[in-house]
Scaffold this active site. Structure first.
Site, PDB file in Angstrom:
ATOM      1  N   HIS A  60       0.811  -1.219   0.000  1.00  0.00           N
ATOM      2  CA  HIS A  60       0.000   0.000   0.000  1.00  0.00           C
ATOM      3  C   HIS A  60       0.844   1.269   0.000  1.00  0.00           C
ATOM      4  O   HIS A  60       1.969   1.275   0.465  1.00  0.00           O
ATOM      5  CB  HIS A  60      -0.900   0.031   1.235  1.00  0.00           C
ATOM      6  CG  HIS A  60      -1.800  -1.152   1.348  1.00  0.00           C
ATOM      7  ND1 HIS A  60      -2.191  -1.673   2.553  1.00  0.00           N
ATOM      8  CD2 HIS A  60      -2.408  -1.912   0.408  1.00  0.00           C
ATOM      9  CE1 HIS A  60      -2.988  -2.714   2.357  1.00  0.00           C
ATOM     10  NE2 HIS A  60      -3.139  -2.877   1.053  1.00  0.00           N
ATOM     11  N   LYS A  70       5.672   6.158   7.147  1.00  0.00           N
ATOM     12  CA  LYS A  70       5.183   5.283   8.217  1.00  0.00           C
ATOM     13  C   LYS A  70       6.330   4.873   9.136  1.00  0.00           C
ATOM     14  O   LYS A  70       7.458   4.681   8.684  1.00  0.00           O
ATOM     15  CB  LYS A  70       4.576   4.003   7.625  1.00  0.00           C
ATOM     16  CG  LYS A  70       3.374   4.227   6.759  1.00  0.00           C
ATOM     17  CD  LYS A  70       2.868   2.928   6.146  1.00  0.00           C
ATOM     18  CE  LYS A  70       1.655   3.183   5.263  1.00  0.00           C
ATOM     19  NZ  LYS A  70       1.183   1.936   4.624  1.00  0.00           N
ATOM     20  N   TYR A 130       1.424   1.329  13.692  1.00  0.00           N
ATOM     21  CA  TYR A 130       2.277   2.239  12.929  1.00  0.00           C
ATOM     22  C   TYR A 130       1.758   3.659  12.986  1.00  0.00           C
ATOM     23  O   TYR A 130       0.568   3.920  13.058  1.00  0.00           O
ATOM     24  CB  TYR A 130       2.459   1.772  11.484  1.00  0.00           C
ATOM     25  CG  TYR A 130       1.209   1.506  10.699  1.00  0.00           C
ATOM     26  CD1 TYR A 130       0.723   2.440   9.802  1.00  0.00           C
ATOM     27  CD2 TYR A 130       0.526   0.304  10.839  1.00  0.00           C
ATOM     28  CE1 TYR A 130      -0.424   2.192   9.064  1.00  0.00           C
ATOM     29  CE2 TYR A 130      -0.623   0.051  10.106  1.00  0.00           C
ATOM     30  CZ  TYR A 130      -1.089   1.002   9.226  1.00  0.00           C
ATOM     31  OH  TYR A 130      -2.228   0.755   8.514  1.00  0.00           O
ATOM     32  N   ASP A 168      -6.764  -6.304  -1.910  1.00  0.00           N
ATOM     33  CA  ASP A 168      -5.340  -6.524  -2.159  1.00  0.00           C
ATOM     34  C   ASP A 168      -5.108  -7.507  -3.317  1.00  0.00           C
ATOM     35  O   ASP A 168      -4.128  -7.378  -4.052  1.00  0.00           O
ATOM     36  CB  ASP A 168      -4.638  -7.004  -0.899  1.00  0.00           C
ATOM     37  CG  ASP A 168      -4.409  -5.874   0.106  1.00  0.00           C
ATOM     38  OD1 ASP A 168      -4.720  -4.714  -0.216  1.00  0.00           O
ATOM     39  OD2 ASP A 168      -3.925  -6.158   1.215  1.00  0.00           O
TER      40      ASP A 168
END
Length: 194
Positions: A60, A70, A130, A168
């Site tokens: 992603h 991130k 995250y 996905d």
């Protein structure tokens, strides 16, 4: 001509202070993060739970005007974490790095803007937390298919195979991707652990 430092894919380890009760660790400090080259402002924390071993989340990214850097850590169990360079014009475009992150080890991976990110769970009942540098923006959400042979990730799949979301499974391949990220002159390099 100035030489730019490598792009900051950074593996961070912070000390744990232990005693008979267990341990304590500082999971984020702007001071030590900046000293390690992580110079972004985080605005949102996310956490995921994956029940099955072999769960893949990714690959992603979030495109401008809301790109996300991130800071990823595994808070229960273990994962293999991946970052794929998707910066147009980069000499390492489409190449990836992989790092094992474990709850026991407390490692964290900083993934800058311009990289697609994903992970696979290496055991059941895994939680990943995250920090991100911009808010979630559904209109900017995107990704690449996990098993793209051009990217060539050797996922450590269990005998039962990958567990994926329908979204996905349907992500495009790198060959069909028109990157919104430009190469900034900094080569991709995984920096050594602190």
């Amino acid at each position: 001509m100035s030489c730019l430092p490598p792009v900051g894919l950074t593996l961070l380890r912070t000390p744990r202070l232990g005693d008979a009760r267990g341990w304590f660790m500082e999971t984020y400090s702007e001071i030590w993060a900046e000293a390690a080259g992580v110079r972004v402002r985080f605005v949102q924390d996310n956490q995921s739970f994956s029940a099955a071993e072999g769960t893949i989340r990714g690959l992603h990214y979030q495109r401008p005007p809301h790109p996300q850097a991130k800071l990823v850590r595994c808070v229960r169990g273990s994962i293999m974490d991946y970052a794929v360079d998707v910066r147009r014009g980069s000499p390492t475009y489409g190449r990836h790095v992989a790092v094992r992150l474990t709850a026991d080890g407390g490692e964290q991976l900083f993934v800058p803007v311009g990289f697609a990110h994903g992970f696979i769970t290496l055991e059941p009942d895994v939680e990943v937390a995250y920090k991100v540098s911009d808010v979630y923006a559904p209109d900017c959400d995107g990704g690449l298919v996990w098993n793209d042979p051009q990217i060539g990730i050797d996922w450590p799949l269990p005998p039962s195979g990958a567990v994926l979301s329908d979204r996905d499974r349907a992500l495009p391949a790198l060959a069909d991707f028109h990157s919104p990220f430009e190469y900034d002159g900094r080569p991709m390099e995984l920096l050594p652990p602190l």
